[in-house]
Structure formats: structure tokens, C-alpha cells
Design a protein around this motif. Structure first.
Motif, PDB file in Angstrom:
ATOM      1  N   LEU A   1      20.220  -4.315  -2.004  1.00 24.49           N
ATOM      2  CA  LEU A   1      20.003  -5.699  -2.412  1.00 24.49           C
ATOM      3  C   LEU A   1      18.766  -6.291  -1.748  1.00 24.49           C
ATOM      4  O   LEU A   1      17.941  -6.941  -2.405  1.00 24.49           O
ATOM      5  N   VAL A   2      18.644  -6.070  -0.431  1.00 24.94           N
ATOM      6  CA  VAL A   2      17.467  -6.574   0.278  1.00 24.94           C
ATOM      7  C   VAL A   2      16.208  -5.892  -0.238  1.00 24.94           C
ATOM      8  O   VAL A   2      15.161  -6.528  -0.428  1.00 24.94           O
ATOM      9  N   GLY A   3      16.290  -4.581  -0.494  1.00 28.35           N
ATOM     10  CA  GLY A   3      15.129  -3.847  -0.989  1.00 28.35           C
ATOM     11  C   GLY A   3      14.666  -4.337  -2.347  1.00 28.35           C
ATOM     12  O   GLY A   3      13.458  -4.428  -2.607  1.00 28.35           O
ATOM     13  N   ILE A   4      15.606  -4.652  -3.222  1.00 28.29           N
ATOM     14  CA  ILE A   4      15.229  -5.187  -4.537  1.00 28.29           C
ATOM     15  C   ILE A   4      14.523  -6.524  -4.376  1.00 28.29           C
ATOM     16  O   ILE A   4      13.483  -6.782  -5.015  1.00 28.29           O
ATOM     17  N   ALA A   5      15.063  -7.379  -3.525  1.00 29.09           N
ATOM     18  CA  ALA A   5      14.425  -8.677  -3.289  1.00 29.09           C
ATOM     19  C   ALA A   5      13.030  -8.506  -2.707  1.00 29.09           C
ATOM     20  O   ALA A   5      12.079  -9.180  -3.122  1.00 29.09           O
ATOM     21  N   LEU A   6      12.895  -7.582  -1.758  1.00 32.68           N
ATOM     22  CA  LEU A   6      11.585  -7.344  -1.149  1.00 32.68           C
ATOM     23  C   LEU A   6      10.603  -6.770  -2.164  1.00 32.68           C
ATOM     24  O   LEU A   6       9.429  -7.154  -2.196  1.00 32.68           O
ATOM     25  N   GLY A   7      11.072  -5.829  -2.993  1.00 34.83           N
ATOM     26  CA  GLY A   7      10.195  -5.229  -3.986  1.00 34.83           C
ATOM     27  C   GLY A   7       9.695  -6.237  -4.995  1.00 34.83           C
ATOM     28  O   GLY A   7       8.511  -6.243  -5.365  1.00 34.83           O
ATOM     29  N   LEU A   8      10.576  -7.115  -5.458  1.00 34.13           N
ATOM     30  CA  LEU A   8      10.170  -8.148  -6.412  1.00 34.13           C
ATOM     31  C   LEU A   8       9.203  -9.133  -5.775  1.00 34.13           C
ATOM     32  O   LEU A   8       8.208  -9.537  -6.398  1.00 34.13           O
ATOM     33  N   ALA A   9       9.481  -9.514  -4.525  1.00 35.55           N
ATOM     34  CA  ALA A   9       8.582 -10.436  -3.832  1.00 35.55           C
ATOM     35  C   ALA A   9       7.214  -9.805  -3.608  1.00 35.55           C
ATOM     36  O   ALA A   9       6.174 -10.446  -3.803  1.00 35.55           O
ATOM     37  N   MET A  10       7.206  -8.539  -3.201  1.00 34.90           N
ATOM     38  CA  MET A  10       5.947  -7.838  -2.964  1.00 34.90           C
ATOM     39  C   MET A  10       5.138  -7.723  -4.255  1.00 34.90           C
ATOM     40  O   MET A  10       3.918  -7.915  -4.259  1.00 34.90           O
ATOM     41  N   THR A  11       5.807  -7.415  -5.352  1.00 32.12           N
ATOM     42  CA  THR A  11       5.117  -7.297  -6.632  1.00 32.12           C
ATOM     43  C   THR A  11       4.494  -8.618  -7.042  1.00 32.12           C
ATOM     44  O   THR A  11       3.359  -8.663  -7.527  1.00 32.12           O
ATOM     45  N   ALA A  12       5.229  -9.706  -6.844  1.00 27.54           N
ATOM     46  CA  ALA A  12       4.698 -11.029  -7.178  1.00 27.54           C
ATOM     47  C   ALA A  12       3.476 -11.367  -6.325  1.00 27.54           C
ATOM     48  O   ALA A  12       2.461 -11.867  -6.832  1.00 27.54           O
ATOM     49  N   MET A  13       3.571 -11.089  -5.031  1.00 26.20           N
ATOM     50  CA  MET A  13       2.440 -11.385  -4.140  1.00 26.20           C
ATOM     51  C   MET A  13       1.231 -10.525  -4.478  1.00 26.20           C
ATOM     52  O   MET A  13       0.088 -10.995  -4.454  1.00 26.20           O
ATOM     53  N   GLN A  14       1.458  -9.241  -4.775  1.00 22.04           N
ATOM     54  CA  GLN A  14       0.352  -8.367  -5.143  1.00 22.04           C
ATOM     55  C   GLN A  14      -0.308  -8.819  -6.438  1.00 22.04           C
ATOM     56  O   GLN A  14      -1.531  -8.720  -6.593  1.00 22.04           O
ATOM     57  N   SER A  15       0.482  -9.306  -7.379  1.00 17.14           N
ATOM     58  CA  SER A  15      -0.070  -9.745  -8.658  1.00 17.14           C
ATOM     59  C   SER A  15      -1.034 -10.913  -8.477  1.00 17.14           C
ATOM     60  O   SER A  15      -1.990 -11.065  -9.241  1.00 17.14           O
ATOM     61  N   VAL A  16      -0.780 -11.714  -7.449  1.00 13.03           N
ATOM     62  CA  VAL A  16      -1.620 -12.883  -7.212  1.00 13.03           C
ATOM     63  C   VAL A  16      -2.864 -12.533  -6.398  1.00 13.03           C
ATOM     64  O   VAL A  16      -3.981 -12.933  -6.751  1.00 13.03           O
ATOM     65  N   GLY A  17      -2.684 -11.766  -5.323  1.00 17.39           N
ATOM     66  CA  GLY A  17      -3.791 -11.569  -4.396  1.00 17.39           C
ATOM     67  C   GLY A  17      -4.435 -10.206  -4.389  1.00 17.39           C
ATOM     68  O   GLY A  17      -5.636 -10.085  -4.110  1.00 17.39           O
ATOM     69  N   VAL A  18      -3.680  -9.146  -4.681  1.00 14.58           N
ATOM     70  CA  VAL A  18      -4.186  -7.788  -4.516  1.00 14.58           C
ATOM     71  C   VAL A  18      -4.650  -7.166  -5.832  1.00 14.58           C
ATOM     72  O   VAL A  18      -5.751  -6.624  -5.922  1.00 14.58           O
ATOM     73  N   THR A  19      -3.814  -7.246  -6.859  1.00 17.90           N
ATOM     74  CA  THR A  19      -4.121  -6.586  -8.127  1.00 17.90           C
ATOM     75  C   THR A  19      -5.436  -7.051  -8.745  1.00 17.90           C
ATOM     76  O   THR A  19      -6.212  -6.214  -9.237  1.00 17.90           O
ATOM     77  N   PRO A  20      -5.752  -8.355  -8.765  1.00 20.97           N
ATOM     78  CA  PRO A  20      -7.047  -8.757  -9.341  1.00 20.97           C
ATOM     79  C   PRO A  20      -8.243  -8.101  -8.647  1.00 20.97           C
ATOM     80  O   PRO A  20      -9.234  -7.767  -9.311  1.00 20.97           O
TER      81      PRO A  20
END
Length: 252
Positions: free
Chosen positions: A11-30
Motif C-alpha cells: 500500500l505504501v509502495g503504491i502511494a509512493l510510486g504514484l506520487a513519484m510519477t506525478a512529481m517526475q511528470s512535472v519536473g523531470v520528464t520535460p
């Protein structure tokens, strides 16, 4: 109790993975997408040169598979982050529960943030001091040597920080060599980091590289702080459900 830890890690890992993906989409992926444009341009230029010179380089037709840009790439990134989040959450839950059982850790949000910060120093900061994060198109040392150095540095940094945090007196001095030894040999690449023939492109890539280091640093910091915080909250909740409000591992 073991089942509770496994379920909590998922459960914690899913939450962390979703949060990490959201943060990467904003700052890292571009930043990655911007750097890849120049990398693709380099490949196209090389292909044009091969055809112009009459050469036949078949490796262009045998490129390694990669997820397509857009939804497919986002999906694989998210699944990778969730897998990493579950693994890191499992390690943190076991470690923090063990420290709590020995009376070395109080299951409070502040303690979780401290543990997360120490993990950030060991897993991201320590390796980045020798091998900063790289964008596509950057030249670097051999992949295998970098992987081994990264793994060794993380293990020694974690051990060194653990000794400094959990021991007292002269024993703390034993943690300092573990923090410094990896930097006696760091795999390096001879030559410029970017070999694009256009100086303006090199300047753009260099700026993207600096932005990438900051973006990945902030993203990883938030990831580890959130990981420590969630693990502390989950363990505190589970300990309240255990008989006599004892920790999951029991009292020694």
C-alpha cells in the motif's frame, strides 16, 4: 504480523510510486524529453551521413525496444516507480520496526522524516557526489562500473550513516571512513560530457543537465521524506492494533 507488513509495504509502495510519477511528470520528464530531442537529432544526422557516404550501417534498423512516448511511456514509468516504492517501503518498514523494538526509534512523524532524510542522503546524495544524474546524450563511464560503484557507495553510505546515528562515543568515528572510501575511486569518462558539434546545442544540453540534477534531487528528497513519514504512520497504527500495544516484532 508478517502479512500486515507485506500488505503495508504494498500500500505504501503504491502511494509512493504514484506520487513519484506525478512529481517526475512535472519536473523531470520535460527535461528528459527536451534532451532526447537533441539525441534523436544526432542519430538522424549520423544516419544521413551514412547514406550520403554510401555506407550501410544496419544497427539503425536494430534499435532496442523502448516504450512509445505518451501513455505507454507514462504507464511503464508508473509501474517501475510502484515496484521501486514497494521494495523501498518493505525495507524501511522492517528497519524501522526493528529499531522500534530495540527502543531506538519512536514511531512519530518527525522520526519518520528523519529516517527518510537519512535514506535520501545514502541513496541519492552520496552517489550523486561522484556520479551526478545524467540526461540522454551525455557521455559517461562504462555502465557496469558505474552500477557497481553506485551500489557500493549506497551500501557504505547507509552503513556509515547508521553508525553515526545509532552509536555513541568513539564508535561513531567508525562511520566516517565508510562515507569517504567510495570517493577514492570513481568511474570517470575521458573527454567532454556532450560531443554535439554545435556549441549552442552543447550549451543547451549543459543547462538541461544542471536543471535535471536539481529536479531529480528535489523529487528524490520529497519521495524519501514521504516514504519515511508514511512508514512511521503505518507502523504506529499497526503497533496500536498489536496485543498490549507492542511493536510487531515484539519486545526483546
Amino acid at each position: 504480523m508478517f502479512r500486515s507488513l507485506v500488505l503495508s509495504a504494498c500500500l505504501v509502495g503504491i502511494a509512493l510510486g504514484l506520487a513519484m510519477t506525478a512529481m517526475q511528470s512535472v519536473g523531470v520528464t520535460p527535461i528528459l524529453l527536451a534532451a532526447e530531442q537533441y539525441e534523436v537529432s544526432d542519430a538522424a544526422a549520423d544516419m544521413a551521413h551514412d547514406h550520403a557516404s554510401g555506407g550501410h550501417d544496419h544497427h539503425h534498423d536494430e534499435q532496442a525496444w523502448a516504450p512509445a512516448d505518451g501513455g505507454e511511456r507514462f504507464f511503464y514509468t508508473m509501474m517501475s516507480n510502484i515496484g521501486a516504492g514497494i521494495g523501498f517501503a518493505a525495507i524501511l518498514l522492517v528497519l524501522m520496526n526493528h529499531l522500534h523494538a530495540r527502543g531506538r526509534l519512536v514511531l512519530m512523524p518527525v522520526a519518520g522524516l528523519i529516517v527518510g532524510a537519512l535514506c535520501y542522503l545514502a541513496v541519492f546524495v552520496a552517489p550523486s557526489l561522484g556520479l551526478p544524474p545524467e540526461i540522454p546524450g551525455a557521455s559517461a563511464a562504462a555502465l557496469e562500473s558505474r552500477q557497481w560503484w553506485w551500489f557500493t557507495t549506497v551500501v557504505m553510505a547507509a552503513a556509515g550513516l547508521g553508525i553515526l546515528s545509532l552509536t555513541t562515543g568513539w564508535k561513531r568515528l567508525l562511520g566516517l571512513p565508510l562515507l569517504l572510501v567510495p570517493y577514492s575511486w570513481v568511474p570517470t569518462h575521458e573527454g567532454a560530457m556532450f560531443t554535439h558539434p554545435d556549441p549552442q546545442v552543447v550549451q543547451v544540453l549543459s543547462e538541461l543537465h544542471r536543471e535535471f540534477i536539481w529536479a531529480t534531487g528535489i523529487t528524490n528528497l520529497l519521495f524519501w521524506l514521504l516514504a519515511g513519514l508514511l512508514c512511521a504512520i503505518v507502523l504506529k497504527h499497526l503497533s496500536h492494533q498489536a496485543p498490549d500495544h507492542q511493536c510487531l516484532a515484539g519486545r526483546p
